[in-house]
Design an enzyme around this catalytic site. Sequence first.
Site, PDB file in Angstrom:
ATOM      1  N   CYS A  31      -8.246  -4.379  14.422  1.00 50.02           N
ATOM      2  CA  CYS A  31      -7.569  -5.664  14.235  1.00 50.02           C
ATOM      3  C   CYS A  31      -8.380  -6.544  13.301  1.00 50.02           C
ATOM      4  CB  CYS A  31      -7.397  -6.353  15.583  1.00 50.02           C
ATOM      5  SG  CYS A  31      -8.954  -6.470  16.478  1.00 50.02           S
ATOM      6  N   GLU A  87      -4.618 -10.713  22.712  1.00 50.06           N
ATOM      7  CA  GLU A  87      -5.450 -10.362  21.553  1.00 50.06           C
ATOM      8  C   GLU A  87      -4.556  -9.510  20.659  1.00 50.06           C
ATOM      9  OE1 GLU A  87      -8.475 -11.292  20.813  1.00 50.06           O
ATOM     10  OE2 GLU A  87      -9.110 -12.197  22.696  1.00 50.06           O
TER      11      GLU A  87
END
Length: 494
Positions: free
Chosen positions: A300, A266
């Site tokens: 993010c 990720e």
Amino acid sequence: MSVTDQPSHPREHTVVDQTPTQLLVDGTWRPAARGGTFPVEDPSTTRTLCSVSDATAEDAVEALAAADRAQNAWAAHPPRERGEILRRAFETITDRHEDLALLMTLEMGKPLAESRAEITYAAEFFRWFAEEAVRVGGDYSVSPSGKGRMLVLRQPVGPSLMITPWNFPMAMGTRKIGPAVAAGCTMVVKPAHQTPLTMLALGHILTESGLPDGVLNIIPTRHAGEVTPPILNDERLRKLTFTGSTPVGRSLIEQAAPQVLNVSMELGGNAPFLVFDDADVDAAVDGAMLAKMRNIGEACTAANRFYVHRSVAEEFTTKLTERMRALRTGRGVDDSVEVGPLIDAGQLDKVVELVDDAVTRGARVVTGGERGEGPGHYYTPTVLADVPTEARLLREEIFGPVAPIVTFTEEHQALHAANDTEFGLVSYVYTRDMQRALRVSEALQAGMVGLNQGVVSNAAAPFGGVKQSGIGREGGTVGIDEYLETKYVAVGGL
Ligand code: NAP
């Protein structure tokens, strides 16, 4: 802007004092092999909160050995009981919500309201995977020839190394630990050095909830680059799952190659936020505030670039600027504060550098554009207009409270600009035209799209990116697949 720097409250000391600060290896809290420790800083004051044991490579190998010893029994543990451990942990996290939120705010800096929201989100992964633990199915079918049968089993991958970042200190852990526990994998967790306390508190909750010794091992360290390679090269490790920056992820994929580890990544994002001429501008501004300012921009999923149709750009910029100017900056422990400090001096310097670069190239500062008052690592909520294509902050993750606005006139221009990046985590789209909404959602190169919505994260949904934003998905019905192998048994004699 007003920056508060009050003296710390006794409750702040209490929550830190009651948190474990040693390594968790094989069910025991113990110091690091060489007795080393490292300080954990409060980014809102730069004061040291406490010291945490600094794991060595030797500790990491011991942690993996414990995970390996526990693996077979854990894989055979009844799925219902594995789920019930997660369920108990979900309930304890919920009961200790306030203390955990304060602890998170102290080491990470985000405002208390956001820490509370992260604790709820993080706990939700335990509730979700408690339910998924008993739904791991298989398959049985007749071979196409009619002779023989095909049996398909799902089995745990095995001992997993989990490396997590500082920006969501609990949720990035529960998104991995939840499915691993449900699937029957053991694990070694290495939290970020800036925020080890939340993970250690979570480890305490999981052991209290009945997780057997050795299933979860936690090794905080200040020397990740030395501590993880020996276990990445140890054949007892079967999986690497990482949440963090793309450069570190790339290097870890290389390090995982010799052992052909099962890898989940990720990684970073560079989310475009598209506002079309038919958008509800007020809703777009609400969504922009969430997508940009959640976690002080250190997410993010943070909107990194705003592409706004020329016909609504002035209205959008004016309304966003009013909202950004009104935000209260300060120590996150103050309930009235909406913007905390950045994580450390390095991150603050990076934001300053990116804004200076954009301004030098011709961007206009509409509000903000400067450091906040110290001693914490504060940056003023900022809106930049007329941002030129060459500005670095349109290509690099800003990870701070800065909203760069670029205007467009044609849909294809906005799409081209949105996709012109090596990242592909999430994109946001504001439009009231259903055809456009679907057309643009299909064309965006991203693992997730927020359609008239500024937050996409949900334990019940598959979270993850395409391109250099990652490999694999966390959450949803597919999240457990990252911790399962498929075995096919060819059955003869029938
Ligand atoms: P980072 O610098 O890549 O660090 C992430 C983790 O990797 C930390 O635990 C860090 O340890 C560790 N690490 C660093 N170098 C390592 C090495 N050589 N070997 C092994 N481990 C190493 O990222 P960050 O600054 O903490 O987090 C921000 C980044 O994470 C952003 O790029 C953000 O987009 C990304 N992120 C992605 C997602 C997603 O779901 N896609 C979610 C959250 C964050 P130390 O503590 O020692 O540095």
